[in-house]
Design a protein around this motif. Structure first.
Motif, PDB file in Angstrom:
ATOM      1  N   ARG A 109       0.862  -1.187   0.000  1.00 50.68           N
ATOM      2  CA  ARG A 109       0.000   0.000   0.000  1.00 50.68           C
ATOM      3  C   ARG A 109       0.896   1.233   0.000  1.00 50.68           C
ATOM      4  O   ARG A 109       1.774   1.361   0.854  1.00 50.68           O
ATOM      5  N   HIS A 110       0.662   2.110  -0.987  1.00 53.17           N
ATOM      6  CA  HIS A 110       1.507   3.300  -1.101  1.00 53.17           C
ATOM      7  C   HIS A 110       0.669   4.551  -1.324  1.00 53.17           C
ATOM      8  O   HIS A 110      -0.375   4.506  -1.978  1.00 53.17           O
ATOM      9  N   HIS A 111       1.176   5.633  -0.786  1.00 53.22           N
ATOM     10  CA  HIS A 111       0.599   6.951  -1.033  1.00 53.22           C
ATOM     11  C   HIS A 111       0.984   7.337  -2.458  1.00 53.22           C
ATOM     12  O   HIS A 111       2.102   7.090  -2.893  1.00 53.22           O
ATOM     13  N   TYR A 112       0.044   7.917  -3.177  1.00 48.69           N
ATOM     14  CA  TYR A 112       0.230   8.219  -4.592  1.00 48.69           C
ATOM     15  C   TYR A 112      -0.315   9.620  -4.817  1.00 48.69           C
ATOM     16  O   TYR A 112      -1.398   9.945  -4.335  1.00 48.69           O
ATOM     17  N   THR A 113       0.450  10.455  -5.503  1.00 47.40           N
ATOM     18  CA  THR A 113      -0.017  11.808  -5.798  1.00 47.40           C
ATOM     19  C   THR A 113      -0.062  12.011  -7.304  1.00 47.40           C
ATOM     20  O   THR A 113       0.671  11.361  -8.051  1.00 47.40           O
ATOM     21  N   ALA A 114      -0.939  12.892  -7.729  1.00 49.10           N
ATOM     22  CA  ALA A 114      -1.067  13.191  -9.151  1.00 49.10           C
ATOM     23  C   ALA A 114      -1.465  14.648  -9.317  1.00 49.10           C
ATOM     24  O   ALA A 114      -2.052  15.256  -8.420  1.00 49.10           O
ATOM     25  N   SER A 115      -1.139  15.186 -10.480  1.00 45.51           N
ATOM     26  CA  SER A 115      -1.618  16.514 -10.838  1.00 45.51           C
ATOM     27  C   SER A 115      -2.325  16.404 -12.175  1.00 45.51           C
ATOM     28  O   SER A 115      -2.060  15.482 -12.955  1.00 45.51           O
ATOM     29  N   ALA A 116      -3.221  17.327 -12.419  1.00 46.49           N
ATOM     30  CA  ALA A 116      -3.956  17.349 -13.684  1.00 46.49           C
ATOM     31  C   ALA A 116      -3.964  18.778 -14.209  1.00 46.49           C
ATOM     32  O   ALA A 116      -3.883  19.733 -13.433  1.00 46.49           O
ATOM     33  N   ILE A 117      -4.058  18.895 -15.517  1.00 50.14           N
ATOM     34  CA  ILE A 117      -4.233  20.203 -16.140  1.00 50.14           C
ATOM     35  C   ILE A 117      -5.476  20.151 -17.013  1.00 50.14           C
ATOM     36  O   ILE A 117      -5.862  19.084 -17.504  1.00 50.14           O
ATOM     37  N   LYS A 118      -6.077  21.301 -17.185  1.00 51.44           N
ATOM     38  CA  LYS A 118      -7.217  21.389 -18.100  1.00 51.44           C
ATOM     39  C   LYS A 118      -6.711  22.002 -19.385  1.00 51.44           C
ATOM     40  O   LYS A 118      -6.170  23.103 -19.404  1.00 51.44           O
ATOM     41  N   THR A 119      -6.887  21.259 -20.453  1.00 52.28           N
ATOM     42  CA  THR A 119      -6.415  21.707 -21.752  1.00 52.28           C
ATOM     43  C   THR A 119      -7.456  21.326 -22.795  1.00 52.28           C
ATOM     44  O   THR A 119      -7.997  20.222 -22.753  1.00 52.28           O
ATOM     45  N   GLY A 120      -7.778  22.245 -23.677  1.00 55.87           N
ATOM     46  CA  GLY A 120      -8.772  21.974 -24.701  1.00 55.87           C
ATOM     47  C   GLY A 120     -10.129  21.628 -24.118  1.00 55.87           C
ATOM     48  O   GLY A 120     -10.879  20.868 -24.709  1.00 55.87           O
ATOM     49  N   GLY A 121     -10.415  22.159 -22.921  1.00 48.69           N
ATOM     50  CA  GLY A 121     -11.709  21.918 -22.283  1.00 48.69           C
ATOM     51  C   GLY A 121     -11.832  20.601 -21.551  1.00 48.69           C
ATOM     52  O   GLY A 121     -12.912  20.265 -21.064  1.00 48.69           O
ATOM     53  N   LYS A 122     -10.727  19.823 -21.459  1.00 49.67           N
ATOM     54  CA  LYS A 122     -10.810  18.550 -20.739  1.00 49.67           C
ATOM     55  C   LYS A 122      -9.622  18.399 -19.798  1.00 49.67           C
ATOM     56  O   LYS A 122      -8.557  18.982 -20.010  1.00 49.67           O
ATOM     57  N   TRP A 123      -9.832  17.589 -18.774  1.00 45.90           N
ATOM     58  CA  TRP A 123      -8.786  17.331 -17.792  1.00 45.90           C
ATOM     59  C   TRP A 123      -7.899  16.188 -18.261  1.00 45.90           C
ATOM     60  O   TRP A 123      -8.381  15.188 -18.792  1.00 45.90           O
ATOM     61  N   VAL A 124      -6.578  16.357 -18.060  1.00 40.89           N
ATOM     62  CA  VAL A 124      -5.585  15.342 -18.398  1.00 40.89           C
ATOM     63  C   VAL A 124      -4.676  15.182 -17.177  1.00 40.89           C
ATOM     64  O   VAL A 124      -4.213  16.176 -16.614  1.00 40.89           O
ATOM     65  N   ILE A 125      -4.433  13.946 -16.784  1.00 36.36           N
ATOM     66  CA  ILE A 125      -3.517  13.695 -15.673  1.00 36.36           C
ATOM     67  C   ILE A 125      -2.107  13.955 -16.185  1.00 36.36           C
ATOM     68  O   ILE A 125      -1.677  13.397 -17.195  1.00 36.36           O
ATOM     69  N   TRP A 126      -1.400  14.836 -15.496  1.00 33.75           N
ATOM     70  CA  TRP A 126      -0.139  15.379 -15.995  1.00 33.75           C
ATOM     71  C   TRP A 126       1.087  14.772 -15.324  1.00 33.75           C
ATOM     72  O   TRP A 126       2.094  14.512 -15.965  1.00 33.75           O
ATOM     73  N   THR A 127       1.024  14.566 -14.023  1.00 28.09           N
ATOM     74  CA  THR A 127       2.136  13.944 -13.293  1.00 28.09           C
ATOM     75  C   THR A 127       1.569  12.924 -12.310  1.00 28.09           C
ATOM     76  O   THR A 127       0.440  13.060 -11.847  1.00 28.09           O
ATOM     77  N   THR A 128       2.375  11.911 -12.032  1.00 28.72           N
ATOM     78  CA  THR A 128       2.036  10.919 -11.015  1.00 28.72           C
ATOM     79  C   THR A 128       3.303  10.565 -10.261  1.00 28.72           C
ATOM     80  O   THR A 128       4.384  10.495 -10.856  1.00 28.72           O
ATOM     81  N   THR A 129       3.161  10.355  -8.969  1.00 31.70           N
ATOM     82  CA  THR A 129       4.300   9.976  -8.144  1.00 31.70           C
ATOM     83  C   THR A 129       3.856   8.922  -7.142  1.00 31.70           C
ATOM     84  O   THR A 129       2.904   9.147  -6.390  1.00 31.70           O
ATOM     85  N   ILE A 130       4.549   7.788  -7.132  1.00 31.70           N
ATOM     86  CA  ILE A 130       4.322   6.765  -6.122  1.00 31.70           C
ATOM     87  C   ILE A 130       5.307   7.051  -4.998  1.00 31.70           C
ATOM     88  O   ILE A 130       6.526   7.104  -5.233  1.00 31.70           O
ATOM     89  N   GLU A 131       4.805   7.243  -3.810  1.00 36.55           N
ATOM     90  CA  GLU A 131       5.676   7.493  -2.657  1.00 36.55           C
ATOM     91  C   GLU A 131       5.939   6.151  -1.979  1.00 36.55           C
ATOM     92  O   GLU A 131       5.235   5.757  -1.046  1.00 36.55           O
ATOM     93  N   ARG A 132       6.953   5.441  -2.473  1.00 36.93           N
ATOM     94  CA  ARG A 132       7.231   4.083  -2.012  1.00 36.93           C
ATOM     95  C   ARG A 132       7.656   4.019  -0.536  1.00 36.93           C
ATOM     96  O   ARG A 132       7.541   2.974   0.082  1.00 36.93           O
ATOM     97  N   ASP A 133       8.137   5.122  -0.008  1.00 39.53           N
ATOM     98  CA  ASP A 133       8.550   5.131   1.396  1.00 39.53           C
ATOM     99  C   ASP A 133       7.412   5.556   2.330  1.00 39.53           C
ATOM    100  O   ASP A 133       7.621   5.692   3.531  1.00 39.53           O
ATOM    101  N   ARG A 134       6.225   5.716   1.796  1.00 42.07           N
ATOM    102  CA  ARG A 134       5.089   6.187   2.595  1.00 42.07           C
ATOM    103  C   ARG A 134       3.894   5.253   2.347  1.00 42.07           C
ATOM    104  O   ARG A 134       3.398   5.147   1.229  1.00 42.07           O
TER     105      ARG A 134
END
Length: 136
Positions: A109-134
């Protein structure tokens, strides 16, 4: 009522779409054609790199990770998400034999973070990070 509820729902829809396409890609060791609809930038390159690993190792993933995503913040063009990803029922197997690839003894079980941007009127997931130490 949350004034950002509709945008948060749209961000989560993109995030869920990315995960579904990601899981289909890893289950077949082939890039799912819908993936680029939901993922871009680092999120897309992370998935493609992992997919390349599976192709090189002749492995695929069986099962599905359990997740609990939430949108932490959203504005007109950016959003931040957190998730708890549990891979206890998500197993890497060799394509030819179906045998399970040995895994380490660390947490699944890991904490996971992501960012999204809105482009062309839709959301796209832009970054993802698995925090393996958390864990979560």
């Amino acid at each position: 009522m949350d004034p950002d509820a509709a945008e948060k729902a749209a961000v989560l829809k993109a995030y869920e779409g990315m995960w579904a396409a990601r899981n289909r890609s890893y289950a077949t060791a082939k890039l799912d054609p819908e993936l680029e609809t939901y993922a871009g930038n680092k999120a897309l390159s992370n998935i493609k790199a992992t997919l390349f690993y599976h192709q090189q190792q002749s492995t695929v993933m069986k099962g599905e990770p359990t997740r609990a995503p939430q949108v932490d913040s959203v504005d007109e063009t950016r959003a931040a998400l957190t998730d708890c990803v549990d891979t206890s029922d998500y197993t890497e197997v060799y394509v030819k034999t179906g045998k399970t690839v040995p895994v380490g003894t660390g947490p699944r079980r890991h904490h996971y973070t992501a960012s999204a941007i809105k482009t062309g009127g839709k959301w796209v997931i832009w970054t993802t990070t698995i925090e393996r130490d958390r864990t979560c």
